[in-house]
Scaffold this active site. Structure first.
Site, mmCIF file in Angstrom:
data_model
loop_
_atom_site.group_PDB
_atom_site.id
_atom_site.type_symbol
_atom_site.label_atom_id
_atom_site.label_comp_id
_atom_site.label_asym_id
_atom_site.label_seq_id
_atom_site.Cartn_x
_atom_site.Cartn_y
_atom_site.Cartn_z
ATOM 1 N N GLY A 48 0.059 0.278 11.962
ATOM 2 C CA GLY A 48 0.303 1.060 10.748
ATOM 3 C C GLY A 48 -0.957 1.700 10.289
ATOM 4 N N THR A 49 -1.149 2.629 9.504
ATOM 5 C CA THR A 49 -1.075 3.890 8.956
ATOM 6 C C THR A 49 -1.739 4.613 7.849
ATOM 7 O OG1 THR A 49 0.617 3.270 7.743
ATOM 8 C CG2 THR A 49 -0.462 2.401 9.591
ATOM 9 N N THR A 50 -1.407 4.504 6.627
ATOM 10 C CA THR A 50 -2.296 5.111 5.631
ATOM 11 C C THR A 50 -2.449 4.145 4.477
ATOM 12 O OG1 THR A 50 -1.301 7.239 6.110
ATOM 13 C CG2 THR A 50 -2.771 7.147 4.242
ATOM 14 N N LYS A 75 2.219 -3.773 3.377
ATOM 15 C CA LYS A 75 0.860 -3.584 3.863
ATOM 16 C C LYS A 75 -0.194 -4.026 2.876
ATOM 17 C CE LYS A 75 2.168 0.001 6.911
ATOM 18 N NZ LYS A 75 2.065 1.396 7.284
ATOM 19 N N ASP A 79 1.277 3.063 2.417
ATOM 20 C CA ASP A 79 2.626 3.471 2.805
ATOM 21 C C ASP A 79 3.312 2.235 3.396
ATOM 22 O OD1 ASP A 79 2.773 4.591 6.190
ATOM 23 O OD2 ASP A 79 1.260 3.307 5.281
#
Lengths: 219, 280
Positions: free
Chosen positions: B73-75, B106, B90
């Site tokens: 994962g991501t941002t 997260k 996110d």
């Protein structure tokens, strides 16, 4: 494809599993076809394993790692029962699986596992893991070779995603079982690795585990 | 072999090493010891090959349909401002090209005044931050005071540095409030640990940084800070394929953290398109 000379300890054996959690039940299903590179090894191999504490473990991927994971887990569940004098609850078992799988971070269990059961309030719970133990609690889960076919149907039917009527649809135990059977029948039309039969287990507090086997296409 | 020495494997003879490994799976099952910083090596199994990072990369390239994909994962972003720290993430987890989940948590709530974010490998972040949580609790019990953010992030960085070069993937931010005020540290899997006012980690961080750098002022009000964080995640989710689904925002105050909201990024994007207003 040219394969380099080397040691390849993993294989990918097919199998698709689905789990759906309800308010006071859990429905899990698995197909019974085991294939390896387009040959069928078995037509009666289910990917659902009953654990000692009445939870259901669903595991697909490499069968060697699946069976070892189940065996090691069984041992640890019994140890828990002997040291704590009570059966392990499903959320605690999920955490234990997460740590156990991370123990093999550098030589992973090649399995996509789901553990399902009833939590301490009697509500159904489903926990999904990646091959190194990242745990997420979910309302429903699907893993295996036909996951890209089945998961969108579950998204639309259970949570109403991307449909004209968004929002969660509550179902009874019997409706969920019927929905899952329909989904497997639809998926086996389009997947070579799915077929033979689908085994559906329902777990409730009063009746325990009820099993139902529904035949699918054998070609 | 670096990994072997980390896991407590003693051997001078290269030919016999596979026979003389002391730490293996049986030890765990017999004793079920409690996991802590000192005995982590008992839990992590020594693999039967030399270079874990290279081997796992090879196995994840689809040989004979074997594809081991970990959830990544991501941002994530966090920044300090005059009223504390805002953390926004996110919730999408991808495994290869497939979206494995849209509801991943997260932000890891280590304790009521410490938060950790998750970027990179989900299992790596979750596991090591759980070990950190246990260590922070033991510190609190032994010393009768809350652990400082600097110390907590140092513990995590040191733990992860031992496994440097072995394929861990972790970019996390440790956020908290201690007697020195708000604290924000970024810790990554190569042992890097730095403190600053503003961080964004993940594949969508480039997009988030552009929004944050344009609108960040230390003297912002809380409402403006939350709006900035939200916009940054929403825009990153819009442009980065591996980010999206739900945006979660937390506010770290003197009294501990507070969860502000969790809403769908898609809905916000439509709203921003219609409003066409930006404060900067």
């Amino acid at each position: 494809m040219v394969k380099q000379h080397g040691w390849y300890p993993y294989e990918f054996q097919s199998g698709t599993t689905v789990a759906v959690a309800g308010d006071d039940y859990v429905v899990v299903a698995s197909d019974t076809r085991l294939t390896e590179n387009y040959s069928i090894q078995s037509r009666t191999h289910s990917n659902v394993y009953k654990m000692h504490n009445n939870s259901l473990l669903l595991s697909t991927g490499f069968l060697g790692d699946v069976l070892t994971l189940k065996k090691t887990l069984d041992g640890r569940i019994k140890t828990y029962e002997y040291t704590h004098n009570k059966p392990i609850s499903t959320p605690a078992l999920a955490q234990m699986i997460s740590i156990m799988m991370y123990g093999r971070r550098f030589f992973p269990y090649y399995t996509n596992t789901i553990i399902t059961g009833l939590d301490t309030d009697g509500k159904g719970c489903v926990y999904g893991f990646d091959p190194v133990g990242s745990m997420t609690q979910q309302l429903y889960a699907c893993e295996g070779s036909a996951m890209p076919l089945i998961l969108p149907i579950l998204d639309a039917n259970i949570l109403g995603k991307n449909t004209s009527k968004p929002g969660q649809v509550k179902r009874t135990k019997e409706e969920t079982v019927k929905m899952i059977k329909d989904i497997y029948m639809a998926a086996c039309e389009r997947s070579v690795e799915l077929g033979d039969a689908v085994v559906v287990h329902t777990l409730t507090k009063e009746k325990g585990i009820e099993t139902d086997v529904h035949p699918l296409r054998k070609d | 072999m670096a990994l072997a020495s980390v896991l407590g494997f003693k051997s001078n003879d290269a030919f016999n090493r596979s026979l003389r490994c002391d730490k293996n799976d049986d030890t765990i099952d017999e004793l079920c010891p409690k996991l802590n910083v000192e005995n982590i090596s008992q839990f992590i199994t020594l693999p039967p090959y030399a270079d874990p990072a290279k081997y796992l990369k090879m196995v994840s390239d689809n040989v004979d349909r074997v594809k081991i994909q970990f959830l990544k994962g991501t941002t994530t972003l966090a920044f300090k401002f005059r009223n504390g720290v805002i953390v926004a993430v996110d919730s999408r987890a991808t495994a290869g090209g497939f979206i494995a989940s849209g509801e991943v948590k997260k932000v890891i709530e280590i304790n009521p005044y410490l938060l950790g974010t998750m970027a990179g490998g989900a299992a790596d972040c979750a596991f090591w931050e759980r070990v950190l949580a246990r260590h922070c609790r033991i510190y609190e019990l032994r010393n009768k005071e809350k652990i400082s953010v600097a110390a907590a992030s140092k513990i995590l960085a040191n733990m992860v540095f031992e496994y440097r070069g072995m394929g861990l993937s972790m970019g996390t931010m440790i956020v908290g409030w201690d007697k020195r005020g708000p604290g924000l540290y970024m810790v990554s899997d190569d042992g890097e640990r730095i403190s600053d006012n503003l961080f964004s980690v993940g594949s969508g961080s480039i997009y988030a940084y552009s929004i944050l750098d344009a609108g960040y002022k230390y003297e912002m009000s809380t409402i403006d800070a939350i709006d900035l964080a939200r916009r940054a995640i929403v825009h990153a989710a819009h442009r980065d394929a591996a980010s999206g689904n739900i945006v979660r925002i937390y506010h770290m105050k003197e009294t501990g953290w507070e969860k502000i909201e969790e809403k769908d990024t898609n809905d916000y994007m439509y709203q921003y398109r219609e409003d066409k207003t930006m404060n900067f």
